[in-house]
Every structure is written in structure tokens, then in C-alpha cells.
Design a protein around this motif. Structure first.
Motif, short mmCIF file in Angstrom:
data_model
loop_
_atom_site.label_atom_id
_atom_site.label_comp_id
_atom_site.label_asym_id
_atom_site.label_seq_id
_atom_site.Cartn_x
_atom_site.Cartn_y
_atom_site.Cartn_z
N ARG A 135 7.26 3.32 44.85
CA ARG A 135 7.08 4.66 45.44
C ARG A 135 8.07 5.62 44.80
O ARG A 135 9.19 5.24 44.47
N SER A 136 7.65 6.90 44.71
CA SER A 136 8.49 7.92 44.06
C SER A 136 9.36 8.64 45.08
O SER A 136 8.90 8.95 46.18
N TYR A 137 10.60 8.95 44.70
CA TYR A 137 11.50 9.75 45.54
C TYR A 137 12.29 10.72 44.66
O TYR A 137 12.79 10.33 43.59
N SER A 138 12.38 11.96 45.12
CA SER A 138 13.02 13.02 44.34
C SER A 138 14.54 12.91 44.44
O SER A 138 15.08 12.46 45.45
N HIS A 151 16.24 11.70 49.84
CA HIS A 151 15.93 12.04 51.23
C HIS A 151 14.56 11.43 51.52
O HIS A 151 13.59 11.78 50.85
N LYS A 153 11.49 10.44 54.22
CA LYS A 153 10.88 10.68 55.54
C LYS A 153 10.23 9.39 56.04
O LYS A 153 9.55 8.69 55.27
N ILE A 155 7.50 7.20 57.51
CA ILE A 155 6.04 7.29 57.61
C ILE A 155 5.58 6.15 58.52
O ILE A 155 5.91 4.98 58.27
N GLY A 158 4.45 2.87 57.15
CA GLY A 158 4.68 3.00 55.70
C GLY A 158 5.32 1.73 55.16
O GLY A 158 6.27 1.21 55.73
N ARG A 159 4.79 1.25 54.03
CA ARG A 159 5.29 -0.01 53.48
C ARG A 159 6.70 0.16 52.90
O ARG A 159 7.61 -0.58 53.25
N MET A 160 6.89 1.15 52.03
CA MET A 160 8.22 1.31 51.42
C MET A 160 9.21 1.91 52.43
O MET A 160 10.34 1.43 52.56
N THR A 161 8.77 2.95 53.16
CA THR A 161 9.71 3.60 54.08
C THR A 161 10.09 2.66 55.22
O THR A 161 11.24 2.63 55.65
N THR A 201 11.15 16.66 53.55
CA THR A 201 11.96 16.14 52.45
C THR A 201 11.63 16.84 51.12
O THR A 201 12.24 16.52 50.09
N PHE A 317 4.24 15.69 46.92
CA PHE A 317 4.55 14.30 47.27
C PHE A 317 3.26 13.56 47.64
O PHE A 317 3.03 13.17 48.78
N PHE A 319 0.68 10.80 48.36
CA PHE A 319 0.94 9.42 48.78
C PHE A 319 -0.14 8.48 48.27
O PHE A 319 -1.25 8.89 47.95
C1 LIG Z 1 6.57 12.79 42.67
C2 LIG Z 1 6.78 12.35 44.11
C3 LIG Z 1 8.00 12.57 44.72
C4 LIG Z 1 8.20 12.16 46.05
N1 LIG Z 1 9.40 12.40 46.63
C5 LIG Z 1 9.60 12.07 47.92
C6 LIG Z 1 10.86 12.35 48.57
O1 LIG Z 1 11.80 12.88 47.95
N2 LIG Z 1 10.98 12.02 49.87
C7 LIG Z 1 9.96 11.41 50.58
O2 LIG Z 1 10.14 11.15 51.78
N3 LIG Z 1 8.77 11.13 50.00
C8 LIG Z 1 8.57 11.42 48.69
N4 LIG Z 1 7.37 11.10 48.09
C9 LIG Z 1 6.37 10.31 48.83
C10 LIG Z 1 6.69 8.78 48.66
O3 LIG Z 1 6.51 8.43 47.31
C11 LIG Z 1 5.78 7.85 49.50
O4 LIG Z 1 4.43 8.18 49.31
C12 LIG Z 1 6.11 7.89 50.99
O5 LIG Z 1 7.48 7.61 51.21
C13 LIG Z 1 5.24 6.88 51.78
O6 LIG Z 1 5.43 5.59 51.25
P1 LIG Z 1 5.20 4.29 52.16
O7 LIG Z 1 5.06 3.11 51.22
O8 LIG Z 1 6.23 4.17 53.20
O9 LIG Z 1 3.82 4.59 52.87
P2 LIG Z 1 2.39 3.88 52.53
O10 LIG Z 1 2.45 2.43 52.88
O11 LIG Z 1 2.02 4.23 51.12
O12 LIG Z 1 1.44 4.67 53.53
C14 LIG Z 1 1.14 4.21 54.85
C15 LIG Z 1 0.05 5.09 55.43
O13 LIG Z 1 0.54 6.39 55.67
C16 LIG Z 1 -0.20 7.36 54.93
N5 LIG Z 1 0.79 8.32 54.41
C17 LIG Z 1 1.73 8.08 53.46
N6 LIG Z 1 2.52 9.17 53.28
C18 LIG Z 1 2.06 10.10 54.15
C19 LIG Z 1 2.46 11.44 54.44
N7 LIG Z 1 3.47 12.04 53.80
N8 LIG Z 1 1.77 12.10 55.39
C20 LIG Z 1 0.74 11.53 56.05
N9 LIG Z 1 0.32 10.27 55.81
C21 LIG Z 1 0.97 9.57 54.89
C22 LIG Z 1 -0.89 6.56 53.82
O14 LIG Z 1 -2.11 7.15 53.41
C23 LIG Z 1 -1.14 5.23 54.49
O15 LIG Z 1 -2.30 5.28 55.25
C24 LIG Z 1 7.15 11.51 46.77
C25 LIG Z 1 5.92 11.29 46.13
C26 LIG Z 1 5.74 11.70 44.82
C27 LIG Z 1 4.39 11.46 44.18
#
Ligand SMILES: Cc1cc2nc3c(=O)[nH]c(=O)nc-3n(C[C@H](O)[C@H](O)[C@H](O)COP(=O)(O)OP(=O)(O)OC[C@H]3O[C@@H](n4cnc5c(N)ncnc54)[C@H](O)[C@@H]3O)c2cc1C
Length: 322
Positions: A135-138, A151, A153, A155, A158-161, A201, A317, A319
Motif C-alpha cells: 500500500r502507498s503512503y505519502s 500519516h 487513516k 480504514i 483495512g488489511r494494511m491499516t 491524511t 489516494f 484505494f
Molecule cells: C499515491 C497514494 C498515496 C497514499 N497516501 C496515503 C497516506 O498518506 N495516508 C493514508 O492514510 N492513505 C494513503 N493512501 C491510501 C492507502 O494506500 C491505502 O489504500 C489505505 O490505507 C487502505 O489500505 P488497507 O489495506 O488498510 O485497506 P484495504 O484492505 O485495501 O481496503 C478495505 C476496504 O476498504 C475500502 N477502502 C479502502 N480505502 C478506503 C477509503 N479511503 N475510503 C473508503 N473506503 C476505503 C476498500 O475498497 C475495501 O473494500 C494512498 C494511496 C495512494 C495511491
């Protein structure tokens, strides 16, 4: 004649030949379309050597400083090693600090690995090594700081968060690749007004970009709008106020959609509020980060208010699919 090195092999260029033509003559096909420097499909990066200046015309400053160029119109004057891949090296860094910034926002500080170079506002790709989840983070930190600041957030499901919030501890090592992204500050015109806007974030890259601009002596006005649904979601309010107190050209606007904003803040919809507040944005450069829907709405709004296409930098950002 110059030699083009691509994926470890050398290709001799003929007189007047472009990088694209040279590779094609040797049977190496790069993605390409217009062949006239317009569509940017054939954009590649010089990993060694300096690309011809005319092959960088029309590219954003942030691509130029990273040595990207258009292979179809590049007539090389010196040897070039070129690459397509943006995938960076794999680094491992210790978690120095894990701290909550707001009820759902975590700050992670990682030790900056030796040799890792970046521009404030770029992002890294965190890798969970046990299963390869990425997963990407700024980056909110400045390159001269001894740590990398993220930073994150929370989710739901969320798998990574979920893993970062619950399992990762200070002292653990995290793997990442990068840096990546072309939304960062390049000093092109120190007097140009800057608009920085994002919610949640989305502040991470903006916090880095604003401080990088000030550190490099930007003198034009810098307007940073940070939005949240409610006041509790805003963070770094004191840090940003302190930055505004130190630099007369820096203006900070905390924005809430509902309820009472922090003192001196605003109530309104971030999709329209920055443009309503600033009016004509001709001559501005805009950095728009965070929620993809907000970034798209702001991109249109700032373009209609006068910001040129090449002066709009976005970092949505997006997802991963469920
Ligand atoms: C270039 C880039 C920079 C990023 N920088 C940041 C950053 O600085 N800080 C940050 O917190 N995140 C950032 N993100 C988002 C981050 O990469 C992940 O997508 C996010 O943390 C969710 O990952 P996860 O594995 O926990 O959730 P997943 O397991 O991928 O998602 C679980 C479920 O939640 C849904 N979901 C995921 N994200 C969201 C959302 N934002 N709103 C609503 N539903 C959602 C998915 O569709 C899925 O159904 C960035 C993304 C990109 C592409």
C-alpha cells in the motif's frame, strides 16, 4: 555516435535518430503513439546521462528534475542509460515512533535508511513481507530530517491499516519501496502563489510540500486548506499555526464540514471553498491530495478558476479493489 543502454543491453544510435527509433530498429518496442512529443506515451527516464532539453518540453517540472523525457523526440547527444520502471529499491527501516494524531489517524516515524533520497510530498509503497501486501503512503517529512513520517487513516476492515494500527510496534522493521510520485515542490518561480488543499491524511504530502517550499525560500503566498468532517479530525493545527506565525506568506485554513471549526477556521465544503475564498487563481500552482473524489472536484474547480494544466499537481489516494 551515442549508445542507448536499456535493460542491460547497448544499442548504437544513428545520426539524427530518436531514442525510440533506435530501439525499434534493434527490435525493442517501447509503448508509443503520436511519435511527435504530444501524447507522452513513450516517456522514459534517463538513469545515467542527460536527456536532450527539447525532449523534456511540456513535461512538468517534477518530471524534468527526475530526468524523464519523451523517447520519440529525443535525439541523444551523449550516451544514455534509460529505464521504464518506476519501482524503487527495497528498503527496511525501524519504526521509531507510533503516535495517534487524531482519533483515526496514526503517525508512524521510520528511521530514514542510508541512501534513500526523495522530495517532500512523494510517497513510498509499504510492503508487508509475510504476504507481499503493498500500500502507498505519502511522506510528510522533509528529506533533511532523520526520519520518514507517514500519516495513516484507519480504514474499517483495512488489511494494511488494520495491521499497522494493531500489530506493528515501535522497534519493528518495515519494508518499503520508493520513492514515487511527481507531486512535489520544485523551485521554478519563488513568487508564484501556491494553493495546497486536501482532507484527512491528504495533509501528509501537503505538510511536506509547504515546509519544503518555505525552506527553499519561496516568497509568494502559500495557502494551505486542510479539511475534515468535524473538528476532531483536524490535526497539526498548532504546528501549522506556528508555521503561519513564522512566515507571513504562509496562510493556513482549517476547514470543517459540520460543527464549529478551530479558532480562525472555516465551515464549508472543501470541493468549492478554496476557490470561493481565493477567487481568480490565474498564475497559481495547485497541489491537491487525498480523497480521490475531492481531488477530482478540486482539479476541475481550480482549472476553471485559472490554474494552468501543467501547474496542477494531484495525489489522489486511490484505494485497492476489495
Ligand atoms: C499515491 C497514494 C498515496 C497514499 N497516501 C496515503 C497516506 O498518506 N495516508 C493514508 O492514510 N492513505 C494513503 N493512501 C491510501 C492507502 O494506500 C491505502 O489504500 C489505505 O490505507 C487502505 O489500505 P488497507 O489495506 O488498510 O485497506 P484495504 O484492505 O485495501 O481496503 C478495505 C476496504 O476498504 C475500502 N477502502 C479502502 N480505502 C478506503 C477509503 N479511503 N475510503 C473508503 N473506503 C476505503 C476498500 O475498497 C475495501 O473494500 C494512498 C494511496 C495512494 C495511491
Amino acid at each position: 555516435m551515442p549508445t542507448i543502454t536499456f535493460e542491460g543491453k547497448d544499442y548504437a544510435c544513428r545520426e539524427g535518430e530518436s531514442v525510440l527509433e533506435c530501439l525499434e530498429r534493434h527490435g525493442v518496442l517501447l509503448p508509443s503513439s503520436c511519435r511527435a512529443g504530444a501524447c507522452k506515451t513513450c516517456m522514459v527516464r534517463a538513469l545515467a546521462g542527460t536527456p536532450p532539453k527539447e525532449a523534456q518540453q511540456g513535461l512538468k517540472d517534477t518530471l524534468v528534475v527526475q530526468n524523464y523525457f519523451l523517447a520519440c523526440i529525443a535525439k541523444p547527444t551523449e550516451d544514455l542509460t534509460i529505464g521504464l520502471a518506476k519501482e524503487g529499491e527495497l528498503y527496511r527501516a525501524q519504526v521509531l515512533e507510533k503516535r495517534m494524531l487524531a482519533p483515526n489517524i496514526l503517525r508512524l516515524r521510520l528511521e530514514k535508511p542510508d541512501g534513500f533520497r526523495y522530495w517532500a510530498g512523494q510517497f513510498i509503497n509499504l510492503v508487508r513481507e509475510e504476504d507481499g501486501l503493498v500500500r502507498s503512503y505519502s511522506l510528510a517529512s522533509l528529506p533533511e530530517e532523520p526520519f520518514l513520517e507517514l500519516h495513516i487513516k484507519r480504514i474499517p476492515h483495512g488489511r494494511m491499516t488494520g495491521w499497522l494500527f494493531a500489530d506493528v510496534q515501535e522497534g519493528d522493521a518495515l519494508a518499503f519501496r520508493g520513492p514515487a510520485g511527481d507531486s512535489f515542490y520544485v523551485q521554478h518561480d519563488p513568487e508564484q502563489p501556491l494553493l495546497l488543499a486536501g482532507t484527512g491524511t491528504g495533509l501528509a504530502p501537503l505538510y511536506g510540500i509547504a515546509r519544503a517550499a518555505l525552506a527553499q525560500g519561496h516568497t509568494g503566498p502559500i495557502h494551505l486548506f486542510h479539511g475534515s468532517l468535524v473538528r476532531e479530525g483536524l490535526y497539526y493545527v498548532e504546528e501549522l499555526r506556528a508555521l503561519a506565525a513564522q512566515h507571513a506568506q504562509f496562510h493556513y485554513y482549517p476547514v470543517v464540514l459540520q460543527g464549529t471549526p478551530p479558532e480562525g477556521g472555516l465551515v464549508g465544503d472543501m470541493k468549492s471553498l478554496p476557490v470561493e475564498r481565493l477567487g481568480d487563481l490565474t498564475g497559481y500552482r495547485a497541489y491537491l491530495c487525498g480523497d480521490p473524489e475531492l481531488v477530482e472536484a478540486l482539479r476541475r474547480a481550480v482549472f476553471l478558476a485559472g490554474v494552468g494544466m501543467n501547474d496542477i499537481y494531484t495525489d489522489p489516494f486511490v484505494f485497492a479493489p476489495a
